[in-house]
Design a protein around this motif. Sequence first.
Motif, mmCIF file in Angstrom:
data_model
loop_
_atom_site.group_PDB
_atom_site.id
_atom_site.type_symbol
_atom_site.label_atom_id
_atom_site.label_comp_id
_atom_site.label_asym_id
_atom_site.label_seq_id
_atom_site.Cartn_x
_atom_site.Cartn_y
_atom_site.Cartn_z
ATOM 1 N N ASP A 1 0.806 -1.219 0.000
ATOM 2 C CA ASP A 1 0.000 0.000 0.000
ATOM 3 C C ASP A 1 0.839 1.269 0.000
ATOM 4 O O ASP A 1 0.313 2.351 -0.215
ATOM 5 N N ILE A 2 2.157 1.160 0.224
ATOM 6 C CA ILE A 2 3.040 2.325 0.214
ATOM 7 C C ILE A 2 3.483 2.573 -1.231
ATOM 8 O O ILE A 2 3.955 1.663 -1.895
ATOM 9 N N PRO A 3 3.343 3.798 -1.742
ATOM 10 C CA PRO A 3 3.744 4.083 -3.133
ATOM 11 C C PRO A 3 5.242 3.862 -3.337
ATOM 12 O O PRO A 3 6.049 4.182 -2.455
ATOM 13 N N PRO A 4 5.632 3.326 -4.479
ATOM 14 C CA PRO A 4 7.054 3.063 -4.749
ATOM 15 C C PRO A 4 7.927 4.314 -4.717
ATOM 16 O O PRO A 4 9.092 4.247 -4.326
ATOM 17 N N ASP A 5 7.371 5.473 -5.098
ATOM 18 C CA ASP A 5 8.161 6.704 -5.050
ATOM 19 C C ASP A 5 8.507 7.075 -3.613
ATOM 20 O O ASP A 5 9.620 7.529 -3.337
ATOM 21 N N ASN A 6 7.568 6.878 -2.689
ATOM 22 C CA ASN A 6 7.850 7.146 -1.276
ATOM 23 C C ASN A 6 8.936 6.204 -0.767
ATOM 24 O O ASN A 6 9.813 6.613 0.001
ATOM 25 N N ILE A 7 8.864 4.946 -1.185
ATOM 26 C CA ILE A 7 9.860 3.965 -0.750
ATOM 27 C C ILE A 7 11.227 4.334 -1.297
ATOM 28 O O ILE A 7 12.224 4.339 -0.561
ATOM 29 N N ARG A 8 11.311 4.651 -2.598
ATOM 30 C CA ARG A 8 12.605 5.007 -3.202
ATOM 31 C C ARG A 8 13.186 6.248 -2.532
ATOM 32 O O ARG A 8 14.374 6.307 -2.248
ATOM 33 N N TYR A 9 12.354 7.251 -2.265
ATOM 34 C CA TYR A 9 12.841 8.474 -1.630
ATOM 35 C C TYR A 9 13.425 8.175 -0.250
ATOM 36 O O TYR A 9 14.497 8.668 0.090
ATOM 37 N N ASP A 10 12.736 7.362 0.534
ATOM 38 C CA ASP A 10 13.261 7.034 1.854
ATOM 39 C C ASP A 10 14.525 6.189 1.752
ATOM 40 O O ASP A 10 15.447 6.360 2.548
ATOM 41 N N LEU A 11 14.569 5.271 0.789
ATOM 42 C CA LEU A 11 15.789 4.477 0.598
ATOM 43 C C LEU A 11 16.951 5.349 0.148
ATOM 44 O O LEU A 11 18.108 5.068 0.503
ATOM 45 N N LEU A 12 16.690 6.382 -0.627
ATOM 46 C CA LEU A 12 17.763 7.313 -0.996
ATOM 47 C C LEU A 12 18.286 8.049 0.225
ATOM 48 O O LEU A 12 19.472 8.367 0.308
ATOM 49 N N ARG A 13 17.420 8.292 1.183
ATOM 50 C CA ARG A 13 17.856 8.976 2.414
ATOM 51 C C ARG A 13 18.591 8.029 3.352
ATOM 52 O O ARG A 13 19.622 8.378 3.905
ATOM 53 N N THR A 14 18.055 6.813 3.538
ATOM 54 C CA THR A 14 18.641 5.901 4.517
ATOM 55 C C THR A 14 19.658 4.954 3.903
ATOM 56 O O THR A 14 20.640 4.610 4.542
ATOM 57 N N GLY A 15 19.392 4.477 2.694
ATOM 58 C CA GLY A 15 20.269 3.502 2.055
ATOM 59 C C GLY A 15 20.138 2.116 2.642
ATOM 60 O O GLY A 15 20.963 1.247 2.379
ATOM 61 N N ASN A 16 19.076 1.873 3.427
ATOM 62 C CA ASN A 16 18.957 0.614 4.149
ATOM 63 C C ASN A 16 17.489 0.178 4.155
ATOM 64 O O ASN A 16 16.609 0.926 4.590
ATOM 65 N N VAL A 17 17.245 -1.056 3.708
ATOM 66 C CA VAL A 17 15.882 -1.606 3.678
ATOM 67 C C VAL A 17 15.339 -1.741 5.097
ATOM 68 O O VAL A 17 14.167 -1.457 5.366
ATOM 69 N N GLU A 18 16.180 -2.157 6.013
ATOM 70 C CA GLU A 18 15.735 -2.380 7.395
ATOM 71 C C GLU A 18 15.268 -1.080 8.044
ATOM 72 O O GLU A 18 14.227 -1.057 8.721
ATOM 73 N N LEU A 19 16.010 0.003 7.851
ATOM 74 C CA LEU A 19 15.604 1.281 8.437
ATOM 75 C C LEU A 19 14.288 1.773 7.831
ATOM 76 O O LEU A 19 13.421 2.280 8.548
ATOM 77 N N THR A 20 14.136 1.611 6.529
ATOM 78 C CA THR A 20 12.896 2.019 5.874
ATOM 79 C C THR A 20 11.722 1.181 6.373
ATOM 80 O O THR A 20 10.645 1.701 6.653
#
Length: 181
Positions: free
Chosen positions: A58-77
């Motif tokens: 249910d989370i949009p892929p753009d939101n996920i990519r943006y957060d991954l660009l900030r954290t660089g970590n799947v676990e943190l996201t």
Amino acid sequence: MGEVANVIVAFAVIVFLFKWVTSSSSGTPDRTAADTLGFRPKNATQDMVDTVSAMFPDIPPDNIRYDLLRTGNVELTTNKILEKGFLEAPPPAYYTLYPRTQNPAPARPATRNTAASTSKQPQESLISRYSLQDRVANQKPDDPPVSEQEIGGKAVWEDTPEKREASLRERKAQMILAARQ
């Protein structure tokens, strides 16, 4: 001395105009991702986005990519989604670097194709799966409803595995027939 001052002022004006013209004509293409986003982006692969998207569809892929660009970590996201329940939407500057894609992520079409292919095939009913057609044919519409004890009730522990399997099969059949009523 007056002429030297005029030459210096003219030279300064020419240098200023040259810098202004060259910087405004190239403007946004020379900006780095860090300047555009306001932070230095980390490496975020499509596999990382697909992993988080599979866990939280249910989370949009753009939101996920943006957060991954900030954290660089799947676990943190993932932890951020679990704690907050959502991810912040990316700012408009994000879309200049990462334009929206028209086709969805590769994991989702497979799910949709599978769902579409199963909807085209006729669904097998429980009656046909458990071969209860003759029992249904023998049932009369004026039969009294089956009590809970007769539906599943408590099973008696049988001596052999074959008897236990037959008992379980019979209880399943009774539950399916009772649910049909």
